[in-house]
Design an enzyme around this catalytic site. Structure first.
Site, PDB file in Angstrom:
ATOM      1  N   ARG A 141       0.861  -1.174   0.000  1.00 40.69           N
ATOM      2  CA  ARG A 141       0.000   0.000   0.000  1.00 40.69           C
ATOM      3  C   ARG A 141       0.904   1.233   0.000  1.00 40.69           C
ATOM      4  NH1 ARG A 141      -3.600  -2.777  -1.482  1.00 40.69           N
ATOM      5  NH2 ARG A 141      -5.684  -3.033  -0.568  1.00 40.69           N
ATOM      6  N   GLU A 169      -2.746   8.459  -4.043  1.00 44.09           N
ATOM      7  CA  GLU A 169      -3.124   7.582  -5.146  1.00 44.09           C
ATOM      8  C   GLU A 169      -4.534   7.938  -5.598  1.00 44.09           C
ATOM      9  OE1 GLU A 169      -3.878   2.851  -5.444  1.00 44.09           O
ATOM     10  OE2 GLU A 169      -1.863   3.407  -4.761  1.00 44.09           O
ATOM     11  N   HIS A 191      -1.416   0.674  -9.822  1.00 41.48           N
ATOM     12  CA  HIS A 191      -2.061  -0.293  -8.926  1.00 41.48           C
ATOM     13  C   HIS A 191      -2.733  -1.409  -9.728  1.00 41.48           C
ATOM     14  CE1 HIS A 191      -3.749  -0.529  -4.583  1.00 41.48           C
ATOM     15  NE2 HIS A 191      -3.565  -1.735  -5.072  1.00 41.48           N
TER      16      HIS A 191
END
Length: 656
Positions: free
Chosen positions: A569, A598, A617
């Site tokens: 993460r 993000e 991602h």
């Protein structure tokens, strides 16, 4: 990678009692073996029946030893020893079991008691270690007088040497390769391949005739394994049962599985049950091959029916990925009542039908999105595919939520999940192979200067990597630090260890590290290990303890010139500290599939640093991962309906 298997002394597992013939019962008749030399020094032993006394077997006479293929049953093994004694004085040093079934392994002791070392694939070894001796004793004590007599005087012997990667025994024309091509008849199937004379011993991956058994099989994977075996192009095929043949036996075996699966799938679509499908099964070519009508093998139809409808736990989930059951609503609970309704978000009607086949007592209701799901939740017991405070509030009797992500930081603080009134299951470990591939690809790209090469190809197109160049490095011999040995970290470890890297890791105590990891320390040792790492992979879940773990102190402790890969993460890494380490040159490069913030803003400094790879991602994405997620969802639905404990249960207290 292929390795030679060296002979080593080993202690063999044995049942302490010798199995004797009960009073009044005659010893078993000798096994009916037909032994033929199929290539110089290579012998195939066909065991015929009735009465059934074991599998086919074989042996290879090498320069200084004999290698026996298949322990078979004691009767076959004893006669095989006699056949060997008539042909050679060389010792039997190795005995190879193709898989763990009794008729292929219960004769191991006949050779082990004379010094042979039993070798098999690791999965076969594990199954024999956990249940082989007990099953041996049970069969020895069975009511079948013939079987008791066959086992008379025998001892159980387990596997002493196991392998994952291919191993080679001997050299020249009689060189044997022991190879595992995947799960088929059992999880631990392996074959003995002699590439010189092109002789293949298959065990029950391929049989010649009606002796097909699917009890431990994955029929879909089995088809793929047979296709890989066809690529060997054997001239002589020695099957686990039946007469020897050639490559055509692989074609017949594959055709049987494909036709069986096709007939069962068609019957399921027509709404028929397993018994009706079996009764109508007509495969004339199968009768011609085996002498038995396909309809007479109803147990095989039931197995495939249960596979296709999700009524058998996919072995890939529990055996390959190691998913385990955890505390969840089950019949063992006081006051348990069977669930009646589950709402599945993001699926269409056909997918809902596919899910419901695994749990016919449940009503599975499809909802296109969370908004559409809200009015359907008032009497729902389970929810698949979405989770939020709003959805939980709309479902007062909800007991279970299945989400499609591995990360659950958004959900563990929700009131009814935090207090465990609703069980949360996630997709832990499902995406490990894809994310590990992605992580290692980014690492290799950085080490081999691919970002500079790509920039050069889109810019000056000169025959160099630019001013000052990029320092290229190899992975072999480098120290790799993996933070977190969950599903992703273990897959990364397997890949980089196979490339020759030295692997160290941090992980909370409690689980054995995978092969290839040299040392595992608690998370508190991160800074100490960072000082020796050339390459760092961040593979931890996002929790209070991992948020910001890669901060200025971490980068100061990191070995100068190291590279960092983050597939966990974004918030596990302090972005400002990361940028500073890159700009100062202390960090030679970074591969980031996740960032903080993000999405990464277009004007962010990370976009402008040439030694950084950013992907949006996407590391978890692949068709294979999506299918694993579907299978886990269906399996947990089946378990929920049956009152069995669910797989991949999240502990909200620890955050994963």
């Amino acid at each position: 990678m292929q390795r030679r298997l060296m002979f080593v002394a080993a202690t063999l597992t044995a049942v302490p009692l010798l199995i004797g013939v009960p009073p009044g019962e005659a010893p078993a008749a000798p096994a009916d073996l037909r032994v033929e030399e199929v290539a110089p020094g290579v012998f195939f032993a066909e065991a015929t029946f009735p009465p059934f006394q074991g599998s086919n077997a074989g042996f290879v006479v090498q320069d200084d030893q004999v290698v026996v293929i298949e322990g078979s049953y004691p009767g076959v093994a004893r006669q095989l020893r006699e056949e060997l004694a008539a042909r050679t004085n060389l010792p039997v040093r190795l005995l190879f079991d193709t898989h763990d079934h009794a008729d292929h392994s219960f004769g191991n002791g006949v050779f082990a008691e004379h010094g042979a070392v039993v070798v098999a694939h690791a999965a076969c070894a594990a199954r024999l270690a956990t249940r082989g001796a007990e099953k041996f004793a049970q069969q020895a004590a069975s009511a079948d007088a013939t079987e008791r007599a066959v086992l008379a005087g025998a001892r159980f012997a387990g596997v002493a040497l196991s392998f994952d990667e291919p191993v080679t025994i001997g050299r020249g024309e009689r060189r044997i390769e022991l190879r595992h091509f995947g799960r088929g008849h059992t999880r631990g199937d392996a074959v003995a391949w002699l590439p010189g004379p092109r002789v293949l011993f298959t065990g029950d991956l391929c049989v010649n005739g009606a002796h097909n058994y699917l009890g431990d099989a994955d029929s879909e994977s089995w088809v793929a394994v047979l296709e890989r075996l066809q690529g060997l192009a054997p001239k002589i095929l020695c099957p686990g049962h039946g007469a020897r043949g050639g490559a055509e036996l692989l074609t017949l075996q594959r055709r049987w599985l494909v036709d069986l699966r096709g007939a069962v799938a068609a019957g399921i679509e027509q709404g028929r049950d397993a018994a009706a499908i079996a009764a109508g099964l007509d495969l004339p070519w199968y009768r011609e091959w085996t002498g038995v009508a396909a309809a007479d093998r109803g147990e095989n139809v039931v197995h495939v029916f249960d596979e296709l409808t999700g009524r058998i736990t996919p072995p890939m989930l529990t055996e390959d990925l190691g998913l385990s059951a955890g505390p969840s609503p089950s019949r063992a609970d006081a006051g348990f009542s069977a669930p009646r309704r589950v709402v599945a978000v993001g699926v269409d009607a056909s997918e809902a039908v596919w899910l419901q086949r695994a749990a016919p007592t449940l009503e599975v209701v499809a909802a296109a999105n969370a908004k559409e799901a809200l009015p359907l939740l008032s009497n729902a017991d389970g929810l698949i595919g979405a989770c939020s405070a709003e959805l939980l509030d709309a479902a007062p009797q909800l007991r279970w939520v299945q989400v499609g992500s591995a990360g659950v930081e958004r959900y563990v603080g929700l009131r009814r999940i935090a207090d465990r009134r609703v069980t949360l299951t996630n997709a832990q470990r499902l995406y490990g192979p894809e994310i590990a591939d992605h992580a290692v690809a980014m690492a290799l790209a950085l080490m081999r200067g691919l970002p500079a090469a790509l920039a050069n190809g889109n810019g000056p197109r000169q025959w160099s990597l630019g001013e000052g160049g990029t320092e290229l490095a190899e992975l072999r011999g480098r120290c790799v630090l993996i933070a977190g040995l969950g599903g992703i970290g273990r897959e990364v470890a397997r890949r980089v260890a196979a490339a020759g890297a030295r692997v160290v890791a941090t992980n909370p105590p409690g689980r054995e590290p995978p092969p290839g990891v040299e040392r595992v320390e608690p998370p508190s040792a991160l800074l100490t290990l960072a000082a020796e790492a050339d390459l760092v992979f961040i593979c931890v879940p996002l929790t209070k303890s991992t948020e910001g773990m890669c901060d200025a102190r971490f980068f100061a402790a990191l070995k100068p010139g190291a590279r960092l890969i983050n597939v966990a993460r974004g918030r596990c890494v302090d972005t400002s500290a990361l940028v500073a380490a890159l700009q100062s040159g202390r960090l030679a490069g970074a591969g980031l599939d996740v960032t903080d913030p993000e999405p990464l803003p277009p004007d962010h400094a990370l976009w402008r640093l040439p030694q950084v790879i950013v992907t949006p991602h996407v590391a978890a994405q692949s068709a294979e991962a999506e299918e694993r997620q579907r299978l886990l969802t269906r399996e947990n639905l089946r378990r929920f309906a049956a009152g069995e404990q669910l797989l991949s249960v999240v502990d909200p207290a620890v955050g994963y």
